[in-house]
Scaffold this active site. Structure first.
Site, mmCIF file in Angstrom:
data_model
loop_
_atom_site.group_PDB
_atom_site.id
_atom_site.type_symbol
_atom_site.label_atom_id
_atom_site.label_comp_id
_atom_site.label_asym_id
_atom_site.label_seq_id
_atom_site.Cartn_x
_atom_site.Cartn_y
_atom_site.Cartn_z
ATOM 1 N N ASN A 1 0.826 -1.216 0.000
ATOM 2 C CA ASN A 1 0.000 0.000 0.000
ATOM 3 C C ASN A 1 0.860 1.266 0.000
ATOM 4 O O ASN A 1 0.530 2.247 -0.665
ATOM 5 C CB ASN A 1 -0.961 -0.002 1.190
ATOM 6 C CG ASN A 1 -2.231 -0.779 0.872
ATOM 7 O OD1 ASN A 1 -2.386 -1.283 -0.239
ATOM 8 N ND2 ASN A 1 -3.124 -0.895 1.827
ATOM 9 N N CYS B 1 -7.896 2.615 3.126
ATOM 10 C CA CYS B 1 -6.625 1.907 3.367
ATOM 11 C C CYS B 1 -5.378 2.782 3.300
ATOM 12 O O CYS B 1 -4.627 2.846 4.272
ATOM 13 C CB CYS B 1 -6.498 0.748 2.381
ATOM 14 S SG CYS B 1 -7.718 -0.533 2.678
HETATM 15 P P1 NAD Z 1 -15.401 -2.098 7.717
HETATM 16 O O1 NAD Z 1 -15.382 -1.026 8.717
HETATM 17 O O2 NAD Z 1 -16.150 -1.922 6.433
HETATM 18 O O3 NAD Z 1 -15.925 -3.456 8.382
HETATM 19 C C1 NAD Z 1 -15.577 -3.900 9.662
HETATM 20 C C2 NAD Z 1 -16.774 -4.627 10.234
HETATM 21 O O4 NAD Z 1 -16.371 -5.281 11.440
HETATM 22 C C3 NAD Z 1 -17.943 -3.729 10.619
HETATM 23 O O5 NAD Z 1 -19.120 -4.188 10.006
HETATM 24 C C4 NAD Z 1 -18.044 -3.855 12.154
HETATM 25 O O6 NAD Z 1 -19.364 -3.765 12.643
HETATM 26 C C5 NAD Z 1 -17.461 -5.241 12.348
HETATM 27 N N1 NAD Z 1 -16.932 -5.519 13.693
HETATM 28 C C6 NAD Z 1 -16.056 -4.782 14.420
HETATM 29 N N2 NAD Z 1 -15.781 -5.412 15.587
HETATM 30 C C7 NAD Z 1 -16.482 -6.570 15.584
HETATM 31 C C8 NAD Z 1 -16.605 -7.657 16.495
HETATM 32 N N3 NAD Z 1 -15.927 -7.694 17.653
HETATM 33 N N4 NAD Z 1 -17.432 -8.674 16.161
HETATM 34 C C9 NAD Z 1 -18.131 -8.667 15.010
HETATM 35 N N5 NAD Z 1 -18.035 -7.662 14.102
HETATM 36 C C10 NAD Z 1 -17.223 -6.639 14.386
HETATM 37 O O7 NAD Z 1 -13.850 -2.397 7.387
HETATM 38 P P2 NAD Z 1 -13.210 -2.934 6.014
HETATM 39 O O8 NAD Z 1 -13.074 -1.847 5.027
HETATM 40 O O9 NAD Z 1 -13.892 -4.193 5.614
HETATM 41 O O10 NAD Z 1 -11.729 -3.290 6.521
HETATM 42 C C11 NAD Z 1 -11.480 -4.379 7.380
HETATM 43 C C12 NAD Z 1 -9.989 -4.629 7.388
HETATM 44 O O11 NAD Z 1 -9.560 -5.029 6.076
HETATM 45 C C13 NAD Z 1 -9.150 -3.400 7.750
HETATM 46 O O12 NAD Z 1 -8.044 -3.814 8.490
HETATM 47 C C14 NAD Z 1 -8.695 -2.890 6.396
HETATM 48 O O13 NAD Z 1 -7.486 -2.183 6.462
HETATM 49 C C15 NAD Z 1 -8.521 -4.176 5.630
HETATM 50 N N6 NAD Z 1 -8.627 -4.026 4.172
HETATM 51 C C16 NAD Z 1 -9.624 -3.245 3.663
HETATM 52 C C17 NAD Z 1 -9.734 -3.133 2.283
HETATM 53 C C18 NAD Z 1 -10.817 -2.267 1.683
HETATM 54 O O14 NAD Z 1 -10.757 -2.026 0.479
HETATM 55 N N7 NAD Z 1 -11.802 -1.825 2.436
HETATM 56 C C19 NAD Z 1 -8.847 -3.815 1.439
HETATM 57 C C20 NAD Z 1 -7.870 -4.627 2.007
HETATM 58 C C21 NAD Z 1 -7.773 -4.715 3.384
#
Ligand code: NAD
Length: 459
Positions: free
Chosen positions: A211, A263
């Site tokens: 990234n 990200c």
């Molecule tokens: P997001 O905020 O869209 O989703 C996270 C989800 O986790 C939410 O729905 C939240 O309610 C849930 N959550 C939090 N704590 C919880 C718990 N204890 N039990 C159950 N559910 C819980 O986040 P995202 O964009 O999907 O990103 C998630 C991870 O993936 C991050 O670390 C991010 O850096 C990584 N990532 C994201 C992308 C992207 O394009 N969005 C790409 C690669 C990696």
């Protein structure tokens, strides 16, 4: 194979839907009641092309399930994925791991038989070992292996990226975990994707390094674009020429208003902090963070210049607010810096976005929301393209012109055909192009960093 996906956000939900399409049974657990209500009703709470169909097919087949009950999903799982958020921690810029550790603590009591627990969230080096330590402390009896399996999908093309990855990366030092993760990703390996097994620290760091490198590429071409404007070159020609060099590649060489999204900003920040903590600072990435921050502010100043030095009393039509097209995600979108700065300086904003309004509305108060570009252009002095949704590439510029009061277009994504715009009498400016050398009498000075900071301080 049975999977428990903790966190059904952009990454968790897309990964779960794709895994279920491989034939695995996936139970998604989420804590957000609104999100869960949508999911249980078979609706995707996020906009991602192709996701609705994929969900529908696998929900019908009984392979994709949604619940708030963590216990049974964890107890039943061969693999527990942690796909919760790791946002930037307020105050110090580190990755906030509280969601990850909370999920680990909550899952620990339910682990049964041999289970692989793996991060899909982006987590700093050492997090897998820390998860292992916490699990051992809480469940010394549990038969568990902790892996790192960072996700590289991009919003907007997430399903294609997940199902046709450049590589799948699994960090593990456990033979049984290697076998389970190998089986899990076999459908992709059979299609020719490479599944790489590496040290956990390597997997964790590779995600941040990837990234940070992409962020660097974007900042690089943005600065080259500025130079193009000063010397009369066209950044699209320069980018296309250097992109043909296979050592460089043509991706992430599109100049614009600075990177944003869920990200890059937080991962760049977290990598900088980790590197400093380990006394191996990455100064080039520290520069990227600074340059990108200044870039967003400079875009507002650019719009002000195009308006003749002030936007006070002017109406600006803003096309696109999400951090990129084909997503509804507003996290760290450049529009969140540019729009408030223009409002602060006295502009009235009329905005539209094909999918972003629901998320943008609470973040950007005081905007007149419009259905489409034509409506946004009504009575506008200036039209600004902030996000290059496809529909803004094919605008009927004559219709736009007829609705606007002014004739200025500032295209921060080079989405509009400059020649057509100029031939219709628009005063058009793009990024890193659009000013033929002959038109340039003096190199255009870049706003100084100090000006930019005082501009923001004035907000
Ligand atoms: P997001 O905020 O869209 O989703 C996270 C989800 O986790 C939410 O729905 C939240 O309610 C849930 N959550 C939090 N704590 C919880 C718990 N204890 N039990 C159950 N559910 C819980 O986040 P995202 O964009 O999907 O990103 C998630 C991870 O993936 C991050 O670390 C991010 O850096 C990584 N990532 C994201 C992308 C992207 O394009 N969005 C790409 C690669 C990696």
């Amino acid at each position: 194979m049975k999977i428990c996906m903790i966190g059904a956000g952009y990454v968790g939900l897309v990964s779960a839907a794709c895994f279920s399409d491989f034939g695995w049974t996936v139970t998604c657990v989420d804590k957000d009641p609104d999100r869960l209500a949508d999911l249980k009703a078979g609706r995707s709470p996020i906009y991602e092309p192709g996701l609705d169909d994929l969900m529908e097919r696998n929900i019908k087949a009984g392979r994709l399930l949604f619940t708030e009950k963590l216990g049974p999903a964890v107890a039943d799982a061969d693999v527990v994925f942690l796909a919760v958020g790791t946002p930037m921690r307020r105050g110090d810029g580190y990755a906030d791991l509280s969601y990850v550790f909370t999920a680990v603590e909550e899952a620990a009591p339910y682990l049964q038989d041999f289970t692989v627990v793996t991060t899909k969230s982006t987590v700093p080096v050492g997090t897998s070992r820390e998860i292992e330590r916490r699990l051992k402390a809480k469940r010394p009896d549990a038969d568990v292996a902790v892996c790192s399996n960072p996700e590289f999908l991009r919003e907007g093309s997430a399903i294609q990226d997940f199902t046709h990855p450049d590589r799948v990366l699994v960090g593990t030092d456990d033979e049984r975990a290697r076998e389970v993760m190998g089986r899990l990703y076999k459908p992709l390996a059979l299609r020719g994707s490479s599944v790489m097994f590496v040290e956990r620290e390597s997997a964790e760091l590779a995600k941040y390094a990837a990234n940070a490198f992409l962020a660097l590429k974007i900042s690089f071409i943005n600065e080259i674009a500025d130079l193009c404007e000063s010397v009369g070159a066209d950044v699209q020609e320069v980018a296309s020429a250097i992109g043909k060099d296979r050592r460089i590649g043509d991706k992430f060489l599109h100049p614009g208003p600075g990177y944003g999204g869920s990200c890059f900003p937080k991962d760049v920040s977290a990598l900088i902090r980790t590197a400093r903590e380990f006394k191996a600072p990455i100064s080039i990435i520290e520069q990227v963070e600074r340059v990108n921050h200044e870039r967003k502010l400079a875009m507002a100043i650019r719009i002000e210049e195009a308006a003749g030095g002030s936007v006070r009393g002017k109406t600006i039509a803003v096309l696109g607010l999400t951090f990129k097209p084909n997503t509804d995600d507003m996290r760290d979108a450049p529009s969140l810096v540019i729009v408030p700065m223009l409002q602060e300086r006295g502009a009235t904003i009329r905005a539209c976005d094909p999918q972003g309004r629901r998320q943008a509305e609470p973040l950007l108060p005081g905007i007149t929301w419009c259905e489409n570009a034509n409506e946004a252009a009504e009575g506008a002095d200036i039209l600004v393209v902030v996000t290059e949704w496809n529909e803004y590439r094919a605008l009927n510029l004559e219709a736009i012109k007829a609705r606007m009061t002014g004739n200025t277009i500032v295209d921060l994504r080079n989405a509009i055909d400059a020649e057509t715009a100029r031939s219709l009498g628009f005063n058009y400016s793009g990024i890193g192009r659009g000013n033929a050398a002959a038109e340039i009498s003096e190199p255009r000075p870049r706003p100084l960093s100090a000006d930019l900071h005082s501009a923001q301080a004035a907000k």
